[in-house]
Motif scaffolding. Structure first.
Motif, short mmCIF file in Angstrom:
data_model
loop_
_atom_site.label_atom_id
_atom_site.label_comp_id
_atom_site.label_asym_id
_atom_site.label_seq_id
_atom_site.Cartn_x
_atom_site.Cartn_y
_atom_site.Cartn_z
N ALA A 196 0.71 -1.29 0.05
CA ALA A 196 -0.07 -0.02 0.21
C ALA A 196 0.84 1.28 -0.02
CB ALA A 196 -0.96 0.03 1.18
N MET A 197 2.01 1.00 0.47
CA MET A 197 2.89 2.43 0.46
C MET A 197 3.01 3.13 -0.74
SD MET A 197 6.21 2.70 3.08
CE MET A 197 6.73 1.14 2.43
N PRO A 198 3.75 2.63 -1.73
CA PRO A 198 3.89 3.45 -2.84
C PRO A 198 2.75 3.81 -3.63
CG PRO A 198 5.48 1.48 -2.88
CD PRO A 198 4.49 1.37 -1.81
N ALA A 199 1.92 2.76 -3.58
CA ALA A 199 0.43 3.10 -4.18
C ALA A 199 -0.23 4.41 -3.67
CB ALA A 199 -0.56 1.79 -3.91
N MET A 200 -0.25 4.45 -2.37
CA MET A 200 -1.05 5.51 -1.78
C MET A 200 -0.18 6.89 -2.10
SD MET A 200 -0.50 5.22 2.30
CE MET A 200 1.12 5.02 2.97
N THR A 201 1.14 6.89 -2.16
CA THR A 201 1.85 8.05 -2.55
C THR A 201 1.64 8.29 -4.21
OG1 THR A 201 3.72 7.12 -1.23
CG2 THR A 201 4.34 8.73 -2.81
N SER A 202 1.43 7.44 -4.95
CA SER A 202 1.16 7.49 -6.37
C SER A 202 -0.22 8.17 -6.41
CB SER A 202 1.16 6.35 -7.13
OG SER A 202 0.61 6.64 -8.48
N VAL A 203 -1.17 7.96 -5.57
CA VAL A 203 -2.68 8.42 -5.66
C VAL A 203 -2.37 9.96 -5.21
CG1 VAL A 203 -4.87 8.57 -4.58
CG2 VAL A 203 -3.73 6.33 -5.38
N ALA A 204 -1.90 10.17 -4.14
CA ALA A 204 -1.83 11.59 -3.51
C ALA A 204 -0.86 12.35 -4.51
CB ALA A 204 -0.74 11.57 -2.25
N LEU A 205 0.24 12.19 -5.12
CA LEU A 205 0.93 13.08 -5.82
C LEU A 205 0.05 13.32 -7.26
CD1 LEU A 205 4.62 11.55 -5.63
CD2 LEU A 205 3.34 13.54 -4.55
N GLY A 206 -0.65 12.18 -7.54
CA GLY A 206 -1.62 12.21 -8.98
C GLY A 206 -2.77 13.09 -8.93
N SER A 207 -3.31 13.22 -7.59
CA SER A 207 -4.69 13.73 -7.35
C SER A 207 -4.69 15.37 -6.74
CB SER A 207 -5.36 12.83 -6.69
OG SER A 207 -4.96 12.67 -5.38
N ALA A 208 -3.39 15.43 -6.47
CA ALA A 208 -3.35 16.87 -5.54
C ALA A 208 -3.64 18.04 -6.57
CB ALA A 208 -1.94 17.20 -5.20
N PRO A 209 -4.29 19.21 -6.33
CA PRO A 209 -4.45 20.26 -7.49
C PRO A 209 -2.72 20.56 -7.93
CG PRO A 209 -5.46 20.58 -5.27
CD PRO A 209 -4.87 19.39 -5.07
N PRO A 210 -2.96 21.31 -9.15
CA PRO A 210 -1.78 21.51 -9.96
C PRO A 210 -0.84 22.27 -8.98
CG PRO A 210 -3.49 21.31 -11.37
CD PRO A 210 -4.17 21.20 -10.35
N SER A 211 -1.46 23.51 -8.63
CA SER A 211 -0.82 24.35 -7.91
C SER A 211 -0.07 23.79 -6.48
CB SER A 211 -1.79 25.64 -7.56
OG SER A 211 -2.86 24.97 -6.63
N TYR A 212 -0.35 22.75 -6.08
CA TYR A 212 0.31 22.00 -4.82
C TYR A 212 1.07 20.93 -5.11
CZ TYR A 212 -3.40 25.13 -2.68
OH TYR A 212 -3.82 26.19 -2.17
N GLY A 213 1.50 20.95 -6.27
CA GLY A 213 2.28 19.44 -6.53
C GLY A 213 3.44 19.17 -5.62
N GLY A 214 4.25 20.23 -5.37
CA GLY A 214 5.36 19.98 -4.42
C GLY A 214 4.93 19.68 -3.06
N LEU A 215 3.97 20.45 -2.61
CA LEU A 215 3.54 20.33 -1.37
C LEU A 215 2.77 19.18 -0.89
CD1 LEU A 215 2.83 22.11 1.35
CD2 LEU A 215 0.93 22.79 0.38
N SER A 216 2.06 18.47 -1.99
CA SER A 216 1.42 17.19 -1.57
C SER A 216 2.22 15.99 -1.20
CB SER A 216 0.75 16.80 -3.15
OG SER A 216 1.74 16.41 -3.88
N ALA A 217 3.49 16.06 -1.60
CA ALA A 217 4.35 14.84 -1.04
C ALA A 217 4.74 15.24 0.54
CB ALA A 217 5.72 14.80 -1.62
N ALA A 218 4.85 16.46 0.77
CA ALA A 218 5.16 16.76 2.05
C ALA A 218 3.97 16.68 3.09
CB ALA A 218 5.74 18.53 2.35
#
Length: 459
Positions: A381-403
């Motif tokens: 589940a670990m990389p998969a949920m990271t993929s969902v988070a990074l791919g679904s955040a609003p474009p203006s928050y791309g870098g912030l989403s990982a943090a």
């Protein structure tokens, strides 16, 4: 990006040292993950040496995770303002110095304070390591390979912690688990200085000091409330007062972030439902993982009376399976999309926690190790949920989403150790896994239900 490309072509020495640059960055990240698991097996030895109750053992873990979680967003912003390389090196220096203080700690108070400083260093290392990789490897395939190595290091850190910690504590004493961080931090710093160029400085937002202070206060008060229940009980005025203080600080934090012009955590990022769901799953993931590692270490050593070395060996199947499943998850997500790996992984967590809830004094060693291996499937589940988070955040928050995702995961880890540690002891004072592992199974079942409702598409 232009600067990164021109740098790569104008500096052949550094261009050709890409492998060393990656190693330097990944060594810093390795320290962060190693520290998340290596300390667990040493807690009884630390208590026997310099004293400490169960709540002190909880704070030995949570002081690190709390500052890690609460300071990550600010550290990422400082990396943008000062340069990721400079911030990364500062994080290494703080982590290394705090590790030395941990090793020399004469009292639990000094140890807990030094662990908090370690967490501050770790908060700088995670976001800045990603920024340095993106800058040092601007090309698509090269960056993908670098990020794959970065992710693999996380599994290596988690997997090596229990066995390395058990060996060091059993052979050389508990202080050596902290001393090992000093030369690793120094090696990482040397490689980064020699092989990694500074990132461009961006016009970053001002530091949100009120938001940062309220975030730390809310996490600290809530963790203290849950931790103190193991000593005073759930109905005592101290944990109740601390809990109410934590809730008040959390409400004040939300209100502050809504009204500030440049908030530390723009709440608009949560308007994307898939991102919010992935962040919630991340918090539940670490809630169960960190809480389980803590409870399992205490139970094996205090209740079943295994040595520190044997405890590390018994936990090893769990962490190894997590690492292997994390590596497998990327390939599975590429074929099916991220929802299936999340559901299967979280289902493994439910099954493993349910099996751990049946462990007793007469349970064979091989069966305990098998329970850990089943639980380790959670790594899918670990990389998969990271993929969902990074791919679904609003474009203006791309870098912030990982943090945000990593901060949510660490917050879940803080609360997991605090809550599950508080229910670990029975009325007789002997640690028992049944209630704690039932709570873990329920949390992973909730996360699996959230994942099942996600709408994801095949890549």
């Amino acid at each position: 990006m232009t600067r990164a490309l021109s740098y790569s072509t104008s500096s052949p020495t550094r261009r050709d040292s890409g492998g060393w640059a990656l190693l330097g960055v990944c060594l810093g990240f390795f320290l962060v993950l190693l520290d998340a698991t290596i300390v667990n097996v040493a807690l009884p030895a630390i208590s026997a040496s310099i004293g400490g109750s169960l709540s002190v053992e909880q704070w030995t873990l949570n002081a690190y995770t709390l500052t890690f979680a609460a300071c990550m967003l600010t550290a990422g912003s400082l990396g943008d303002r000062w340069g990721a390389r400079r911030c990364f090196l500062g994080g290494l220096a703080l982590f290394g110095a705090a590790s030395a203080v941990c090793a020399a700690s004469p009292t639990t108070s000094v140890l807990i304070a030094a662990r908090a400083l370690q967490g501050g260093g770790a908060a700088a290392l995670v976001p800045c390591s990603l920024a340095l990789i993106a800058h040092r490897f601007p090309d698509g395939p090269a960056r993908d390979r670098a990020l794959g190595a970065w992710g693999g290091i996380s599994g290596a850190g988690l997997a090596s912690g229990p066995i390395l910690g058990g060996f060091l504590v059993g052979s050389l004493g508990w202080r050596t688990i902290f001393l090992i961080g000093v030369p690793v931090a120094a090696a990482s710093a040397l490689l980064v200085v020699v092989t990694v160029d500074e990132t461009p400085r961006r016009a970053a937002r001002r530091t949100d000091l009120p938001g940062q202070l309220l975030a730390v206060a809310a996490l600290a008060a809530l963790s203290a409330a849950l931790t103190e229940t193991s000593t005073h009980g759930w109905a005592d005025w101290q944990p109740i007062a601390l809990g109410l203080s934590g809730i008040a600080c959390a409400i004040a934090f939300v209100r502050t972030e809504r009204t500030r012009h440049e908030p530390m955590l723009p709440l608009g990022i949560f308007t994307a439902r898939r991102f919010s769901a992935a962040t919630g799953i991340g918090a539940l993931f670490n809630f169960g993982l960190y809480g389980t590692l803590f409870c399992l270490s205490i139970y094996l050593e205090d209740t079943l009376h295994h040595s520190t070395r044997n405890t590390g060996l018994l936990i090893l199947p769990l962490t190894v399976v997590i690492a292997c499943c994390a590596l497998l998850s990327g390939r599975l997500s590429a074929r099916t999309g991220p929802r299936l790996p999340m559901i299967v992984g979280l289902g493994g967590g439910v099954a493993g926690a349910s099996l751990f809830a049946t462990v007793g004094a007469t349970t064979p060693i091989w069966l305990i190790a098998t329970c850990g291996a089943v639980f380790g499937v959670i790594g899918l589940a670990m990389p998969a949920m990271t993929s969902v988070a990074l791919g679904s955040a609003p474009p203006s928050y791309g870098g912030l989403s990982a943090a945000v995702l990593n901060a949510a995961r660490q917050t879940g880890g803080v609360l997991g150790v605090a809550l599950l540690g508080s229910v670990l002891h029975t009325s007789t004072g002997v640690p028992d896994l049944r209630l704690a592992m039932t709570v873990v199974a329920a949390s992973y079942l909730l996360a699996a239900l959230i994942a099942a409702r996600l709408r994801t598409t095949r890549p």
